[in-house]
Design a protein around this motif. Structure first.
Motif, PDB file in Angstrom:
ATOM      1  N   GLU A   1      93.663  60.582  57.058  1.00 15.31           N
ATOM      2  CA  GLU A   1      94.145  59.684  58.102  1.00 15.31           C
ATOM      3  C   GLU A   1      94.484  58.289  57.573  1.00 15.31           C
ATOM      4  OE1 GLU A   1      90.982  59.855  60.937  1.00 15.31           O
ATOM      5  OE2 GLU A   1      91.368  61.966  61.378  1.00 15.31           O
ATOM      6  N   ASP A   2      93.973  57.941  56.403  1.00 18.43           N
ATOM      7  CA  ASP A   2      94.182  56.607  55.866  1.00 18.43           C
ATOM      8  C   ASP A   2      94.541  56.707  54.386  1.00 18.43           C
ATOM      9  OD1 ASP A   2      94.104  53.990  54.949  1.00 18.43           O
ATOM     10  OD2 ASP A   2      92.181  53.516  55.899  1.00 18.43           O
ATOM     11  N   PRO A   3      95.805  56.497  54.020  1.00 18.55           N
ATOM     12  CA  PRO A   3      96.217  56.651  52.626  1.00 18.55           C
ATOM     13  C   PRO A   3      95.569  55.651  51.663  1.00 18.55           C
ATOM     14  CG  PRO A   3      98.037  55.820  53.960  1.00 18.55           C
ATOM     15  CD  PRO A   3      96.908  56.140  54.895  1.00 18.55           C
ATOM     16  N   GLN A   4      94.921  54.617  52.189  1.00 16.82           N
ATOM     17  CA  GLN A   4      94.230  53.667  51.314  1.00 16.82           C
ATOM     18  C   GLN A   4      92.852  54.172  50.876  1.00 16.82           C
ATOM     19  OE1 GLN A   4      94.488  50.108  53.761  1.00 16.82           O
ATOM     20  NE2 GLN A   4      96.054  49.329  52.376  1.00 16.82           N
ATOM     21  N   VAL A   5      92.368  55.219  51.528  1.00 20.91           N
ATOM     22  CA  VAL A   5      91.061  55.779  51.168  1.00 20.91           C
ATOM     23  C   VAL A   5      91.207  56.644  49.931  1.00 20.91           C
ATOM     24  CG1 VAL A   5      89.240  57.379  51.875  1.00 20.91           C
ATOM     25  CG2 VAL A   5      90.113  55.690  53.492  1.00 20.91           C
ATOM     26  N   GLU A   6      90.348  56.379  48.969  1.00 21.15           N
ATOM     27  CA  GLU A   6      90.285  57.202  47.759  1.00 21.15           C
ATOM     28  C   GLU A   6      88.921  57.886  47.759  1.00 21.15           C
ATOM     29  OE1 GLU A   6      91.848  56.046  43.702  1.00 21.15           O
ATOM     30  OE2 GLU A   6      89.656  55.900  43.391  1.00 21.15           O
ATOM     31  N   PRO A   7      88.885  59.211  48.018  1.00 16.31           N
ATOM     32  CA  PRO A   7      87.602  59.904  48.086  1.00 16.31           C
ATOM     33  C   PRO A   7      87.051  60.223  46.692  1.00 16.31           C
ATOM     34  CG  PRO A   7      89.373  61.435  48.576  1.00 16.31           C
ATOM     35  CD  PRO A   7      90.005  60.078  48.388  1.00 16.31           C
ATOM     36  N   HIS A   8      85.759  59.971  46.537  1.00 13.72           N
ATOM     37  CA  HIS A   8      85.028  60.312  45.311  1.00 13.72           C
ATOM     38  C   HIS A   8      83.876  61.215  45.725  1.00 13.72           C
ATOM     39  CE1 HIS A   8      86.665  57.378  42.303  1.00 13.72           C
ATOM     40  NE2 HIS A   8      87.212  56.939  43.437  1.00 13.72           N
ATOM     41  N   PHE A   9      83.769  62.367  45.081  1.00 14.94           N
ATOM     42  CA  PHE A   9      82.734  63.333  45.403  1.00 14.94           C
ATOM     43  C   PHE A   9      81.768  63.440  44.231  1.00 14.94           C
ATOM     44  CE2 PHE A   9      86.521  64.411  47.772  1.00 14.94           C
ATOM     45  CZ  PHE A   9      86.020  64.499  49.065  1.00 14.94           C
ATOM     46  N   VAL A  10      80.479  63.387  44.526  1.00 17.43           N
ATOM     47  CA  VAL A  10      79.465  63.426  43.471  1.00 17.43           C
ATOM     48  C   VAL A  10      78.448  64.521  43.765  1.00 17.43           C
ATOM     49  CG1 VAL A  10      78.092  61.589  44.573  1.00 17.43           C
ATOM     50  CG2 VAL A  10      77.760  62.092  42.144  1.00 17.43           C
ATOM     51  N   HIS A  11      78.142  65.280  42.726  1.00 17.73           N
ATOM     52  CA  HIS A  11      77.036  66.231  42.797  1.00 17.73           C
ATOM     53  C   HIS A  11      75.994  65.773  41.793  1.00 17.73           C
ATOM     54  CE1 HIS A  11      74.792  69.892  43.404  1.00 17.73           C
ATOM     55  NE2 HIS A  11      74.654  69.964  42.086  1.00 17.73           N
TER      56      HIS A  11
END
Length: 191
Positions: free
Chosen positions: A36-46
């Motif tokens: 929904e927001d192109p400025q969001v950069e998702p980072h996923f951590v395990h």
């Protein structure tokens, strides 16, 4: 392909991924937010635990010993699968999803990654344990809330599905007549 936001305009969102059903909810919330927001950069951590020279990954009901490279590849494939599934349902607003594999205490490592990236938001899931089980097992979400230097969004199943009551007094269900009034008035009246 969407235009990548400038470094200054990016909003970093860090999500803890533990391959559980609750973790999947957190992952999906972050992907929806990023769509929904192109400025969001998702980072996923395990965050895995060390088992000699290997990492111990908890996947579903079992665990697996893998190298750091294998664990990183598994996490990347897992996230890419979710991104591809989302792309089949709707347009995706973000240009990349970044994965991180860490070793240690989940709460400490999630909060530290958020600091390292100067994150704007952390998203974690919670099983909603209460009472003795919460005391014995602890809560990663609760610890992340205490440690994080940014807002923390905690995801749990709606209506308590999958939650354990642990001897605590359960909340009453919503009043059916009140729900009828809200539906009939499209939310204009509550009671």
């Amino acid at each position: 392909m969407p235009q990548e936001p400038s470094f200054e305009d990016r909003r970093i969102v860090v999500a803890g991924v533990d391959f559980s059903a609750i973790g999947e909810l957190a992952l999906e919330h972050v992907l929806e937010l990023a769509s929904e927001d192109p400025q969001v950069e998702p980072h996923f951590v395990h965050v895995a635990s060390a088992y000699g020279p290997l990492l111990r990954l908890e996947i579903g009901e079992g665990s697996r010993g893998v190298t750091m490279e294998q664990g990183s590849a598994m996490l990347r494939q897992h996230i890419e699968g979710h991104v591809q599934s989302l792309k089949q349902r709707r347009a995706v607003g973000f240009s990349r999803a970044v994965t991180h594999m860490r070793v240690g205490s989940p709460a400490d490592e999630i909060a530290q990654l958020a600091v390292d990236l100067d994150a704007d938001l952390v998203v974690v899931g919670t099983h909603g344990r209460r009472g003795l089980r919460r005391m014995l097992l602890g809560s990663v979400a609760e610890a992340v809330i205490r440690l994080a230097h940014c807002p923390v969004y905690v995801v749990r199943p709606k209506h308590g599905r999958g939650r354990e009551q642990g001897g605590a007094t359960p909340l009453l269900p919503p009043c059916e007549r009140c729900l009828e009034v809200r539906r009939a008035t499209h939310g204009e009246k509550f009671w």
